[in-house]
Design a protein around this motif. Structure first.
Motif, PDB file in Angstrom:
ATOM      1  N   THR A 192      31.927  42.172  41.547  1.00  0.00           N
ATOM      2  CA  THR A 192      31.308  42.586  42.805  1.00  0.00           C
ATOM      3  C   THR A 192      29.787  42.554  42.713  1.00  0.00           C
ATOM      4  O   THR A 192      29.210  42.386  41.627  1.00  0.00           O
ATOM      5  N   SER A 193      29.148  42.746  43.863  1.00  0.00           N
ATOM      6  CA  SER A 193      27.684  42.780  43.897  1.00  0.00           C
ATOM      7  C   SER A 193      27.125  43.954  43.097  1.00  0.00           C
ATOM      8  O   SER A 193      25.959  43.962  42.717  1.00  0.00           O
ATOM      9  N   LYS A 194      27.981  44.963  42.840  1.00  0.00           N
ATOM     10  CA  LYS A 194      27.581  46.106  42.017  1.00  0.00           C
ATOM     11  C   LYS A 194      27.981  45.918  40.559  1.00  0.00           C
ATOM     12  O   LYS A 194      27.922  46.853  39.761  1.00  0.00           O
ATOM     13  N   ASN A 195      28.399  44.678  40.238  1.00  0.00           N
ATOM     14  CA  ASN A 195      28.807  44.311  38.885  1.00  0.00           C
ATOM     15  C   ASN A 195      30.041  45.075  38.396  1.00  0.00           C
ATOM     16  O   ASN A 195      30.225  45.279  37.198  1.00  0.00           O
ATOM     17  N   GLU A 196      30.887  45.472  39.330  1.00  0.00           N
ATOM     18  CA  GLU A 196      32.190  46.033  38.988  1.00  0.00           C
ATOM     19  C   GLU A 196      33.200  44.895  38.933  1.00  0.00           C
ATOM     20  O   GLU A 196      33.097  43.932  39.699  1.00  0.00           O
ATOM     21  N   ILE A 197      34.150  44.985  38.042  1.00  0.00           N
ATOM     22  CA  ILE A 197      35.149  43.930  37.893  1.00  0.00           C
ATOM     23  C   ILE A 197      36.487  44.389  38.478  1.00  0.00           C
ATOM     24  O   ILE A 197      36.971  45.476  38.159  1.00  0.00           O
ATOM     25  N   LEU A 198      37.042  43.554  39.339  1.00  0.00           N
ATOM     26  CA  LEU A 198      38.337  43.818  39.955  1.00  0.00           C
ATOM     27  C   LEU A 198      39.329  42.738  39.535  1.00  0.00           C
ATOM     28  O   LEU A 198      39.003  41.553  39.561  1.00  0.00           O
ATOM     29  N   ILE A 199      40.532  43.139  39.172  1.00  0.00           N
ATOM     30  CA  ILE A 199      41.588  42.170  38.861  1.00  0.00           C
ATOM     31  C   ILE A 199      42.226  41.711  40.162  1.00  0.00           C
ATOM     32  O   ILE A 199      42.626  42.525  40.991  1.00  0.00           O
ATOM     33  N   PHE A 200      42.320  40.404  40.331  1.00  0.00           N
ATOM     34  CA  PHE A 200      42.999  39.843  41.495  1.00  0.00           C
ATOM     35  C   PHE A 200      44.439  39.446  41.164  1.00  0.00           C
ATOM     36  O   PHE A 200      45.340  39.604  41.973  1.00  0.00           O
ATOM     37  N   ASP A 201      44.658  38.901  39.950  1.00  0.00           N
ATOM     38  CA  ASP A 201      46.002  38.416  39.618  1.00  0.00           C
ATOM     39  C   ASP A 201      46.115  38.204  38.116  1.00  0.00           C
ATOM     40  O   ASP A 201      45.106  38.062  37.410  1.00  0.00           O
ATOM     41  N   LEU A 202      47.352  38.170  37.622  1.00  0.00           N
ATOM     42  CA  LEU A 202      47.658  37.816  36.250  1.00  0.00           C
ATOM     43  C   LEU A 202      48.558  36.593  36.241  1.00  0.00           C
ATOM     44  O   LEU A 202      49.414  36.433  37.114  1.00  0.00           O
ATOM     45  N   ASN A 203      48.379  35.737  35.247  1.00  0.00           N
ATOM     46  CA  ASN A 203      49.161  34.497  35.137  1.00  0.00           C
ATOM     47  C   ASN A 203      49.598  34.299  33.681  1.00  0.00           C
ATOM     48  O   ASN A 203      48.964  34.809  32.757  1.00  0.00           O
ATOM     49  N   PRO A 204      50.651  33.503  33.471  1.00  0.00           N
ATOM     50  CA  PRO A 204      51.102  33.239  32.093  1.00  0.00           C
ATOM     51  C   PRO A 204      50.064  32.452  31.315  1.00  0.00           C
ATOM     52  O   PRO A 204      49.319  31.636  31.866  1.00  0.00           O
ATOM     53  N   TRP A 205      50.009  32.689  30.016  1.00  0.00           N
ATOM     54  CA  TRP A 205      49.169  31.885  29.126  1.00  0.00           C
ATOM     55  C   TRP A 205      49.787  30.501  28.991  1.00  0.00           C
ATOM     56  O   TRP A 205      51.010  30.364  28.869  1.00  0.00           O
ATOM     57  N   GLY A 206      48.969  29.453  29.024  1.00  0.00           N
ATOM     58  CA  GLY A 206      49.476  28.088  28.869  1.00  0.00           C
ATOM     59  C   GLY A 206      48.925  27.182  29.934  1.00  0.00           C
ATOM     60  O   GLY A 206      48.013  27.536  30.675  1.00  0.00           O
ATOM     61  N   GLU A 207      49.445  25.972  30.008  1.00  0.00           N
ATOM     62  CA  GLU A 207      48.929  24.992  30.963  1.00  0.00           C
ATOM     63  C   GLU A 207      49.116  25.450  32.393  1.00  0.00           C
ATOM     64  O   GLU A 207      48.326  25.135  33.253  1.00  0.00           O
TER      65      GLU A 207
END
Length: 207
Positions: A192-207
């Protein structure tokens, strides 16, 4: 744990402090089947069907308590392949619109057909700056790589923030690593503009 953790209703509870508030609405089996019917170019769901009426009714109540516009998702994906996402970032103002745009998404249809959909998640809509969306590559609970989320072009302005963003991401992953029920995964985040980090999604490791 298996990749079941990567489905939003499963990772939301342990990671809730680091993402946007989300309300989950359970889908009836017939609603999942209706979404899946649109996979591979099949028939789209009629908004006048009994199934649609039921889902719209189920979505209406929680949407009353979400201020402003809403962004609907399902367990493993968002309807980012729809016209609504292209034009308005996916923001919707009614339960009818939320269901309609989910039914228009081939991504959602294929996920439903694969048995990966059981909930609709409702988030407050947030207008995002594409240069602040990133993808984190976490291997054995450690950050090993980070890239732009949007790969259509290189955002040159990020060169000046590279070290700052990398350090922030390292600290972020280190802080929440113990909450992860899989050791290796890919995490989509927004700074964010306040340098906070938000998680949007998780995905599997790999291609």
């Amino acid at each position: 744990m298996t990749d079941e953790f990567l489905r939003m209703p499963n990772w939301y509870l342990p990671l809730a402090p680091y993402t946007m508030p989300t309300v989950f609405v359970r889908l009836r089996p017939e609603a999942v089947a209706a979404l899946a019917a649109g996979a591979d170019g099949g028939e789209k769901v009629s908004l006048k069907s009994d199934v649609s009426r039921q889902v719209i009714r189920d979505l209406s109540e929680p949407m009353k308590h979400i201020p402003g516009s809403c962004f609907p998702v399902v367990n493993v994906c968002a309807p980012t392949d729809t016209e609504r996402f292209e034009v308005k970032g996916g923001a919707v103002h009614s339960a009818r619109s939320a269901w309609f745009y989910l039914t228009q998404s081939e991504k959602v249809a294929k996920a439903a057909a694969a048995g990966q959909v059981s909930y609709i998640g409702l988030r407050p809509f947030r207008k995002v700056n594409r240069t602040r969306e990133f993808r984190l590559f976490i291997f054995k609970r450690q950050l090993v790589a980070m890239s732009q989320y949007h790969l259509t072009r290189h955002f040159r302005r990020l060169e000046g923030f590279r070290k700052k963003y990398w350090q922030a991401a390292q600290e972020f992953v280190s802080r929440l690593a113990w909450r992860l029920e899989v050791e290796s995964l890919v995490m989509d985040i927004y700074i964010t503009s306040k340098n906070e980090i938000l998680i949007f999604d998780l995905n599997p490791w790999g291609e």
